[in-house]
Design a protein around this motif. Sequence first.
Motif, short mmCIF file in Angstrom:
data_model
loop_
_atom_site.label_atom_id
_atom_site.label_comp_id
_atom_site.label_asym_id
_atom_site.label_seq_id
_atom_site.Cartn_x
_atom_site.Cartn_y
_atom_site.Cartn_z
N ASN A 1 0.82 -1.21 0.00
CA ASN A 1 0.00 0.00 0.00
C ASN A 1 0.86 1.26 0.00
O ASN A 1 0.54 2.26 0.64
N GLY A 2 1.97 1.20 -0.72
CA GLY A 2 2.82 2.36 -0.86
C GLY A 2 3.76 2.64 0.29
O GLY A 2 4.50 3.61 0.26
N GLU A 3 3.75 1.79 1.32
CA GLU A 3 4.59 2.00 2.50
C GLU A 3 5.53 0.82 2.71
O GLU A 3 5.16 -0.33 2.48
N LEU A 4 6.74 1.13 3.17
CA LEU A 4 7.69 0.08 3.49
C LEU A 4 7.19 -0.70 4.71
O LEU A 4 6.92 -0.11 5.76
N TYR A 5 7.06 -2.01 4.56
CA TYR A 5 6.57 -2.85 5.64
C TYR A 5 7.75 -3.46 6.39
O TYR A 5 8.60 -4.12 5.79
N ARG A 6 7.79 -3.23 7.71
CA ARG A 6 8.92 -3.70 8.51
C ARG A 6 8.60 -4.94 9.34
O ARG A 6 9.51 -5.68 9.71
N GLY A 7 7.34 -5.18 9.66
CA GLY A 7 6.99 -6.33 10.48
C GLY A 7 7.13 -6.04 11.96
O GLY A 7 7.65 -4.99 12.37
N ALA A 8 6.66 -6.96 12.79
CA ALA A 8 6.64 -6.76 14.23
C ALA A 8 8.04 -6.63 14.82
O ALA A 8 8.25 -5.92 15.81
N SER A 9 9.02 -7.31 14.24
CA SER A 9 10.38 -7.29 14.77
C SER A 9 11.34 -6.51 13.88
O SER A 9 12.55 -6.60 14.04
N ASN A 10 10.81 -5.76 12.91
CA ASN A 10 11.61 -4.95 12.00
C ASN A 10 12.51 -5.79 11.11
O ASN A 10 13.51 -5.30 10.59
N ASP A 11 12.20 -7.06 10.93
CA ASP A 11 13.01 -7.87 10.02
C ASP A 11 12.14 -8.62 9.00
O ASP A 11 12.50 -9.69 8.52
N ALA A 12 10.97 -8.04 8.67
CA ALA A 12 10.16 -8.61 7.60
C ALA A 12 10.97 -8.60 6.31
O ALA A 12 11.69 -7.65 6.01
N GLY A 13 10.89 -9.69 5.57
CA GLY A 13 11.63 -9.79 4.32
C GLY A 13 12.94 -10.54 4.44
O GLY A 13 13.70 -10.59 3.48
N ASP A 14 13.22 -11.12 5.60
CA ASP A 14 14.47 -11.87 5.76
C ASP A 14 14.32 -13.24 5.12
O ASP A 14 14.35 -14.29 5.78
N VAL A 15 14.17 -13.23 3.79
CA VAL A 15 13.84 -14.45 3.05
C VAL A 15 15.00 -15.43 3.01
O VAL A 15 14.82 -16.59 2.65
N GLY A 16 16.20 -14.98 3.37
CA GLY A 16 17.33 -15.90 3.39
C GLY A 16 17.12 -17.04 4.35
O GLY A 16 17.76 -18.09 4.23
N PHE A 17 16.20 -16.87 5.32
CA PHE A 17 15.96 -17.92 6.31
C PHE A 17 14.76 -18.80 5.95
O PHE A 17 14.34 -19.62 6.76
N LEU A 18 14.21 -18.63 4.74
CA LEU A 18 13.20 -19.57 4.27
C LEU A 18 13.82 -20.96 4.16
O LEU A 18 14.97 -21.10 3.73
#
Length: 422
Positions: free
Chosen positions: A239-256
């Motif tokens: 929605n046009g905003e950078l999403y950080r997540g509850a712990s500010n590490d949303a997007g840490d896809v390396g740990f998938l």
Amino acid sequence: MEQVVAVGTQFMREVNAGAILRRLRTETSMSVSALAKAVGLSRQAVTRSLNALVAEGLVEFGSLDRDSSRAGRPAQLVRFRAEAGYVLGLSISPQDLRMAVSDLAGTVVATDAVQLGGGSGGEPVGSSGEQVVETLLSTVARTLDSAGITTGDLWFASVGTPGIVDPATGIIRLIPSMPGLAGDILRRRMKDALDCPVYLDNDVKLATQGERWRGAERREDSLVMVHWGERVGAGIVLNGELYRGASNDAGDVGFLDLFAATPPEPRHPHGLGPFEDWVGGAEIVRLARAAADRAGDDAFRARLEAAGERAFDAVLDAVVDGTPSALDAIDVVAGRFAKGVAAIRAILDPRLVVIGGPLARCGETLLAAVRRHLSEQPLDQPALEVSTLQDDAVVHGALRHSLDELERTRFDPVRSGRQEAR
């Protein structure tokens, strides 16, 4: 809906000055009359605000507008003094330091880059926190001096680093690839050396801001930018905003963890996550060497050996050159990477996925391979592009953040007033 009420003439003047500054920053110059019409204020109110802004050094009256077709005395032009101050953007990685300085309009006036060393699996040269910070500060000093800028001219500095960063405190909580920078050493030393506020954030999050700002003029309100190199991480825009997540590490896809068969033990000294262990730089080099062995390509194998810690860069160069063994390696990791994109698609359904970082150098060759593997997925997949900024995305994102902070704290009294009231 929140309503802002101007109480008192001082606040009213600040609101007017903010509106005038915002308009002037989008124009080369304007006449007072045109400016008054553009912001919806009287000429007298605009003149009062301009006089105050001139006293602050942010605006100056220029020459007369002799090109105007209006009758009578030519109008005097006024312009925003973008050179009144400067902002600093920095990117730190195990491989290099990158920096750029821009004026208050976002025009870059100086850049520099310094290699730290390191590569696929290698420690950076001067890997202690103190050594990296000393290199960074000396680079900043040298670059500012070459541009005729002093630390007193800097209004704001933003820095992107790997790992998990608390942007509110500037503390790096986890940075496996550069453990010497964990804690507050970087922010503390920079604040001591620079005469301006200093902001730290995760490099991929800043890269996402840079890509939206200067990366092919992207303004999508639903975007995922994946930094793909030694490590893998993502910046998410919803929605046009950078999403950080509850712990500010949303997007840490390396740990998938998307694969049933995982290596029996970690192959990397810096604790890669399962996904980046399968698609990151060290794995790409390993696959390229294996492909060269199968093909009997002694020349390519020797090229990789000669590259040493820069073997990852050598593989990427070979992909661009069309070397078959390098292309085989990229195709394997493209198939694995496509599974990560499919997972992102299933959860977020973004309009666009941008591949940034070192792998962006592979361009259409990489995109074609990933798209081919994504074609096997049952869901419609997002558009896929490579970053136009590549390794400079973090620096531009840092500049953008610095300018946004000045907009919030110095050029917009309404927003800064709201912030102080919270």
